[in-house]
Scaffold this motif. Sequence first.
Motif, PDB file in Angstrom:
ATOM      1  N   ILE A  53      63.283  -8.435  -1.228  1.00  0.00           N
ATOM      2  CA  ILE A  53      62.865  -7.121  -0.760  1.00  0.00           C
ATOM      3  C   ILE A  53      62.049  -6.443  -1.857  1.00  0.00           C
ATOM      4  N   ASP A  54      60.790  -6.202  -1.576  1.00  0.00           N
ATOM      5  CA  ASP A  54      59.902  -5.520  -2.522  1.00  0.00           C
ATOM      6  C   ASP A  54      59.403  -4.234  -1.879  1.00  0.00           C
ATOM      7  N   ILE A  55      59.651  -3.125  -2.543  1.00  0.00           N
ATOM      8  CA  ILE A  55      59.230  -1.821  -2.043  1.00  0.00           C
ATOM      9  C   ILE A  55      58.298  -1.178  -3.057  1.00  0.00           C
ATOM     10  N   ALA A  56      57.174  -0.677  -2.602  1.00  0.00           N
ATOM     11  CA  ALA A  56      56.259   0.067  -3.462  1.00  0.00           C
ATOM     12  C   ALA A  56      56.026   1.434  -2.858  1.00  0.00           C
ATOM     13  N   ARG A  57      55.927   2.438  -3.719  1.00  0.00           N
ATOM     14  CA  ARG A  57      55.723   3.807  -3.252  1.00  0.00           C
ATOM     15  C   ARG A  57      54.447   4.383  -3.851  1.00  0.00           C
ATOM     16  N   ALA A  58      53.733   5.137  -3.057  1.00  0.00           N
ATOM     17  CA  ALA A  58      52.515   5.785  -3.541  1.00  0.00           C
ATOM     18  C   ALA A  58      52.880   6.916  -4.493  1.00  0.00           C
ATOM     19  N   SER A  59      52.157   6.990  -5.608  1.00  0.00           N
ATOM     20  CA  SER A  59      52.391   8.055  -6.583  1.00  0.00           C
ATOM     21  C   SER A  59      51.095   8.341  -7.318  1.00  0.00           C
ATOM     22  N   ARG A 114      53.293   2.186  -6.950  1.00  0.00           N
ATOM     23  CA  ARG A 114      54.227   1.853  -8.023  1.00  0.00           C
ATOM     24  C   ARG A 114      55.377   1.050  -7.421  1.00  0.00           C
ATOM     25  N   PRO A 115      55.472  -0.219  -7.803  1.00  0.00           N
ATOM     26  CA  PRO A 115      56.540  -1.057  -7.225  1.00  0.00           C
ATOM     27  C   PRO A 115      57.902  -0.693  -7.797  1.00  0.00           C
TER      28      PRO A 115
END
Length: 436
Positions: free
Chosen positions: A387-393, A402-403
């Motif tokens: 499970i890889d989650i990246a969020r915009a920042s 940013r992962p």
Amino acid sequence: MRDGENASLTAEPWLTIIGLGEDGLAGLGDDAKQALAAARLVFGGARHLALAAPLITGESCPWSSPFETAIDVVVAMAGMPVVVLASGDPFFYGVGVTLSRRIDPAQMRVLPAPSAFSLAAARLGWALQDVVCLSLHGRPLDLLRPHLHPGTRLLALTSDGRGPSAIAALLRDSGFGASGFTVLEAMGGGQERVTRQTAKTFDRAECHALNVCAIEVVAGEAARVLALSPGLADDLFEHDGQITKREVRALTLSALAPRRGERLWDIGAGAGSIAIEWMLADPSLEAVAIEMSPERAARIRRNAQAFGVPALGVVEGKAPDVLASLDAGRAPDAIFVGGGGSEPGVMEAAWAALRPGGRLVANAVTTEMEAVLLACHAEQGGSLTRIDIARASPVGTMTGWRPGMPVTQWALTKPLTEDRPHLAGDALGKRKGEPA
């Protein structure tokens, strides 16, 4: 009889359970009146016995404390004509439910009256099938919280005259002060009273002890609404950073696949988010959170109250040491290992405790725990998911991804029958520098 009781059974029912309203004998039919007059013993609360006194010819028996002792006395009277008086419908949060656990229903005759919920719905003109009916009699008020959704109608039976004031305060403090708030007291009797206000304006410190609160939920801008889907916002939880993030939590709950009446062990619970959302999935679900840090364990308890699942069990201690005592009770239907799984013996103990057919799910963010899960997968199979989650920042004046830390998830359903009931692969024995 049930549960090993030795009392003899008779061909005809010997126990009559009568639902009684505030109108007393006037609300009873002929069958109920005849049963009261013929009974050798009549059990009930002091108020019920007083209402029925003109027809009681046998012995009046007020409920003793503890209540289970009084039930023992009723069970011991099998074969005699006995009446138990109850409020309204004895099988809707009533004494009939308790008695049916000890006495074969074939030995009972039940004559119900309208429940407090039915009476309240009739007074308000509410469609009862569309209303959430919740008994808070002797139960925490926090149980209201999961049901506080805009537009929802709730009927809450309280314990005493201070209940309405406490419920109104909970609504105000949670951002639902604008909710319609009606208190219906002593319905069906001479002291009946209906008070309509909002939770914000309700100011009566004491009401009649017999009351139901009717709530028409209105959410304010900052109201704490708990969504029905898994993966609640992280900031709803009190935590110190040790929390399964919402996207991973949603996938984890999906893998745990809660089913009605099941029990979860959440090992290394952190903030308790997995156990809490497990219990929110259905009121029948149970969970135990195992956490070695006293500070985090206290935080889990606070979160459980804030999310309306105060029955969440919290065990302070280190796995696998504390698991043996838990296993002495009911075996878990599902286990989640979120922390401490790389410690020797944790995965093995969890697998051994899991009931056949149960699900084990474990998440890894460290290489050490990932190695454990890879070994478990190689030995037992199951599913392995990355499970890889990246969020915009912000990146300067622009935006970038940013992962987060990747999560390795292993999930396995325990076979109903198996040759190897324990995880015992060589790879598991090589942790922490142990010799091969």
